[in-house]
Motif scaffolding. Structure first.
Motif, short mmCIF file in Angstrom:
data_model
loop_
_atom_site.label_atom_id
_atom_site.label_comp_id
_atom_site.label_asym_id
_atom_site.label_seq_id
_atom_site.Cartn_x
_atom_site.Cartn_y
_atom_site.Cartn_z
N LEU A 1 0.79 -1.23 0.00
CA LEU A 1 0.00 0.00 0.00
C LEU A 1 0.83 1.29 0.00
CD1 LEU A 1 -2.66 -1.11 2.60
CD2 LEU A 1 -3.14 -0.47 0.24
N ASN A 2 0.38 2.24 -0.77
CA ASN A 2 0.84 3.64 -0.74
C ASN A 2 2.32 3.82 -0.45
OD1 ASN A 2 -1.86 3.94 -1.14
ND2 ASN A 2 -2.32 4.50 0.96
N ALA A 3 2.61 4.50 0.64
CA ALA A 3 3.97 4.91 0.94
C ALA A 3 4.93 3.74 1.12
CB ALA A 3 3.99 5.80 2.18
N ALA A 4 4.43 2.62 1.64
CA ALA A 4 5.31 1.47 1.90
C ALA A 4 5.86 0.89 0.60
CB ALA A 4 4.56 0.40 2.69
N LEU B 1 9.61 1.51 -0.10
CA LEU B 1 10.66 1.13 0.85
C LEU B 1 11.80 0.37 0.18
CD1 LEU B 1 8.55 0.09 3.97
CD2 LEU B 1 9.71 2.25 3.50
N GLN C 1 -3.76 -7.24 2.16
CA GLN C 1 -2.94 -6.06 1.81
C GLN C 1 -2.41 -5.36 3.05
OE1 GLN C 1 -5.42 -3.71 -0.97
NE2 GLN C 1 -3.48 -3.36 -2.02
N THR C 2 -3.25 -5.27 4.09
CA THR C 2 -2.78 -4.60 5.31
C THR C 2 -1.68 -5.43 5.96
OG1 THR C 2 -4.35 -5.59 6.89
CG2 THR C 2 -5.10 -3.65 5.69
N VAL C 3 -1.82 -6.76 5.95
CA VAL C 3 -0.80 -7.64 6.55
C VAL C 3 0.52 -7.51 5.80
CG1 VAL C 3 -0.14 -10.03 6.98
CG2 VAL C 3 -2.49 -9.31 7.42
N THR D 1 1.59 -5.10 3.89
CA THR D 1 2.15 -3.76 4.07
C THR D 1 2.84 -3.63 5.43
OG1 THR D 1 0.45 -2.86 2.63
CG2 THR D 1 1.61 -1.29 4.05
N GLN D 2 2.20 -4.15 6.47
CA GLN D 2 2.81 -4.10 7.80
C GLN D 2 4.08 -4.95 7.85
OE1 GLN D 2 -0.29 -5.21 10.52
NE2 GLN D 2 -1.38 -3.29 10.28
N THR E 1 6.92 -3.18 6.07
CA THR E 1 7.39 -2.05 6.86
C THR E 1 8.19 -2.53 8.07
OG1 THR E 1 5.37 -0.95 6.16
CG2 THR E 1 6.66 0.13 7.85
N ALA E 2 7.69 -3.59 8.72
CA ALA E 2 8.40 -4.12 9.90
C ALA E 2 9.79 -4.63 9.51
CB ALA E 2 7.58 -5.24 10.54
N PHE F 1 11.56 -3.63 7.00
CA PHE F 1 12.36 -2.43 6.68
C PHE F 1 12.91 -1.80 7.96
CE2 PHE F 1 12.20 2.24 6.49
CZ PHE F 1 13.23 2.47 5.58
N LEU F 2 12.04 -1.67 8.97
CA LEU F 2 12.45 -1.07 10.24
C LEU F 2 13.49 -1.91 10.95
CD1 LEU F 2 9.02 0.01 11.74
CD2 LEU F 2 10.89 1.51 11.02
N GLN F 3 13.24 -3.22 10.95
CA GLN F 3 14.09 -4.13 11.69
C GLN F 3 15.41 -4.34 10.97
OE1 GLN F 3 13.05 -5.37 14.63
NE2 GLN F 3 15.15 -6.12 14.83
N LEU G 1 -9.96 1.11 4.33
CA LEU G 1 -9.53 0.62 3.01
C LEU G 1 -10.54 -0.25 2.30
CD1 LEU G 1 -5.89 -0.25 4.00
CD2 LEU G 1 -6.52 1.40 2.24
N PHE H 1 3.41 -1.22 16.82
CA PHE H 1 4.18 -1.13 15.59
C PHE H 1 4.21 0.31 15.08
CE2 PHE H 1 4.04 -1.77 10.88
CZ PHE H 1 5.39 -2.01 10.74
N ARG I 1 6.57 2.28 17.07
CA ARG I 1 7.97 2.02 16.75
C ARG I 1 8.43 2.83 15.54
NH1 ARG I 1 9.58 -3.17 15.20
NH2 ARG I 1 11.68 -2.37 15.40
N ASP J 1 3.92 10.07 5.16
CA ASP J 1 3.03 9.26 4.33
C ASP J 1 3.13 7.78 4.67
OD1 ASP J 1 5.55 9.12 3.28
OD2 ASP J 1 4.92 9.20 1.19
N LEU J 2 4.28 7.35 5.20
CA LEU J 2 4.40 5.96 5.62
C LEU J 2 3.58 5.72 6.91
CD1 LEU J 2 5.64 3.20 5.10
CD2 LEU J 2 7.64 3.90 6.41
N THR K 1 -0.02 5.52 5.93
CA THR K 1 -0.34 4.22 5.32
C THR K 1 -0.53 3.16 6.41
OG1 THR K 1 0.83 4.71 3.28
CG2 THR K 1 0.56 2.39 3.83
N LEU K 2 0.37 3.15 7.40
CA LEU K 2 0.26 2.16 8.47
C LEU K 2 -0.97 2.40 9.34
CD1 LEU K 2 2.09 -0.22 8.87
CD2 LEU K 2 3.19 1.52 7.53
N THR L 1 -3.86 0.87 7.75
CA THR L 1 -3.94 -0.58 7.92
C THR L 1 -4.47 -0.92 9.32
OG1 THR L 1 -1.70 -1.00 8.77
CG2 THR L 1 -1.94 -0.89 6.39
N GLN M 1 -8.01 -2.88 10.03
CA GLN M 1 -8.04 -4.13 10.80
C GLN M 1 -8.96 -4.00 12.01
OE1 GLN M 1 -3.97 -5.09 11.62
NE2 GLN M 1 -3.55 -5.69 9.52
#
Lengths: 264, 264
Positions: free
Chosen positions: A85-88, A91, A139-141, A143-144, A147-148, A150-152, B85, B121, B124, B132-133, B136-137, B140, B144
């Protein structure tokens, strides 16, 4: 609406030989609920355990080698970049660098607990839920998860492999359109052809030739998707004989070059 | 890109009097990390505890009454329907029925653990992440949460309230554009005006008149958003004197009717 697939599978007595070794144009997210074994991405080995998260990018050759004495239960999501989704979607984890580690492995508790909750939630929706609602939640899963990861950042400490094999794979990946004869490869790494083949097979579970063919056909598939005509793809990839290219492509991809074309 | 706001706040010594009582045109998702007290939606009381999830729909009058001896830590997300969404946007939980319970309350472990993970999350990601990220999160997480509340359904057993007050609120909500004088309301419920006022205040914390005015101005704001001219809104809501409507609207909404117009 976007290309994706999602499975939740449990195999009571996994047979390593029955798990496909592949290389495809989609991203893949593997989340292991239960299992024991190894996951191999282009010669790099990662431990497969309860909670393991593994993420491969397009064209990364990968397969799983589960131990037969432990049930293997996992979620697998394959998706196109546009499914994020979107901004993610922007990454950097989605765009591997030439020198990046192969695949993204994580065993970070924060990533695992996030995925456990969100996949469990998707399970609860069940097959009876409207398909478009399940797709939205998937899609939400995804995207999360992206992102996770990417962060980790990738967990490089868990990766293991042979330096010569890694260097060889690097070289092959960067020179797919050039001469990759065994003589040439052995010469570059200053070891005998026989020793090189044995070393490669020991660490990747396949022959060098099979690896090269698979990666070349993955690159061909990507070019075809980008709209390059099949005849030009064959030439670029080093085949002067189109019918030889066609047979090789079908044997590895399972579909004709036309099936990967722009309008398919 | 969509209307929304998101806060994570901890108040060490909450003062119930300082918490706003309001009624707005956005959806609100409240997730309580830590706290003790009550949450009141149009006269219906819910217990506020660690893990409480409360969801209010547009124009549902609500407020929180935290105990001052326990720190109050919560996430609050306000959002428009379009922030949810794709397929989840059509879920019935977003469209309250006339006879539905007020607000959606949940203390289901599955909903709580999902929200705990996904909000953690988001935390974090931090303020340093691109806006924008984060957005997006947040989308999500909201999607959910809405889906989880739809699946779980409202927890009606935790709701408490007075039957006469509930019936009165129902009547007021359905007849906002009609005569809602105290004489008429008392007559409908066969009790004295004084008794009715006392009962209403005891269960909602406000006067009947204040409740009616607030709900009428919320309805006015909704109509203005839908592009109905302010003069017509005033007439529909029962004000023949536009300047009286204007003053009442500004005193309750804090903005002029023009600020709610279609093109704002």
């Amino acid at each position: 609406m976007y290309g994706h697939s999602y499975t939740h599978t449990r195999t009571e007595h996994p047979d390593a030989a029955s798990f496909e070794r592949h290389c495809h144009t989609e991203y893949e997210l593997l989340f292991v609920l239960h299992g024991h074994g190894d996951f191999i991405v282009e010669g790099t080995h990662y431990p497969l355990r309860d909670g393991t998260v593994l993420f491969t990018r397009p064209s990364e050759y990968h397969y799983v080698h589960p131990e037969s004495d432990t049930p293997y239960e996992r979620y697998v999501v394959n998706f196109d970049r546009s499914f994020v989704l979107n901004a993610a979607e922007g990454l950097s984890v989605l765009t591997p660098q030439d020198d990046a580690v192969r695949g993204i492995y994580s065993s970070a508790e924060s990533v695992i607990s996030l995925l456990r909750q969100t996949f469990a939630f998707l399970d609860r929706l069940g097959k009876s839920a409207p398909a478009d609602l399940r797709e939205t939640l998937l899609q939400t899963v995804v995207t999360q998860a992206v992102t996770a990861l990417f962060l980790q950042g990738p967990d490089r400490e868990s990766a293991s492999g042979n330096e010569t094999v890694s260097a060889l794979i690097d070289y092959i990946n960067r020179h797919l359109t050039e001469d990759l004869s065994l003589d040439r490869l052995a010469g570059l790494h200053f070891i005998g052809k026989y020793q090189l083949c044995r070393l490669f097979r020991a660490h990747t579970g396949m022959s060098i030739l099979h690896y090269i063919n698979t990666k070349r056909m993955a690159l061909a598939a990507e070019w075809l998707r980008n709209g390059i005509p099949a005849e030009e793809v064959a030439l670029r990839i080093g085949f002067r004989d189109y019918s030889a290219f066609y047979r090789r492509f079908v044997s590895i991809q399972g579909k004709s070059p036309a099936a990967f074309g722009k309008n398919q």
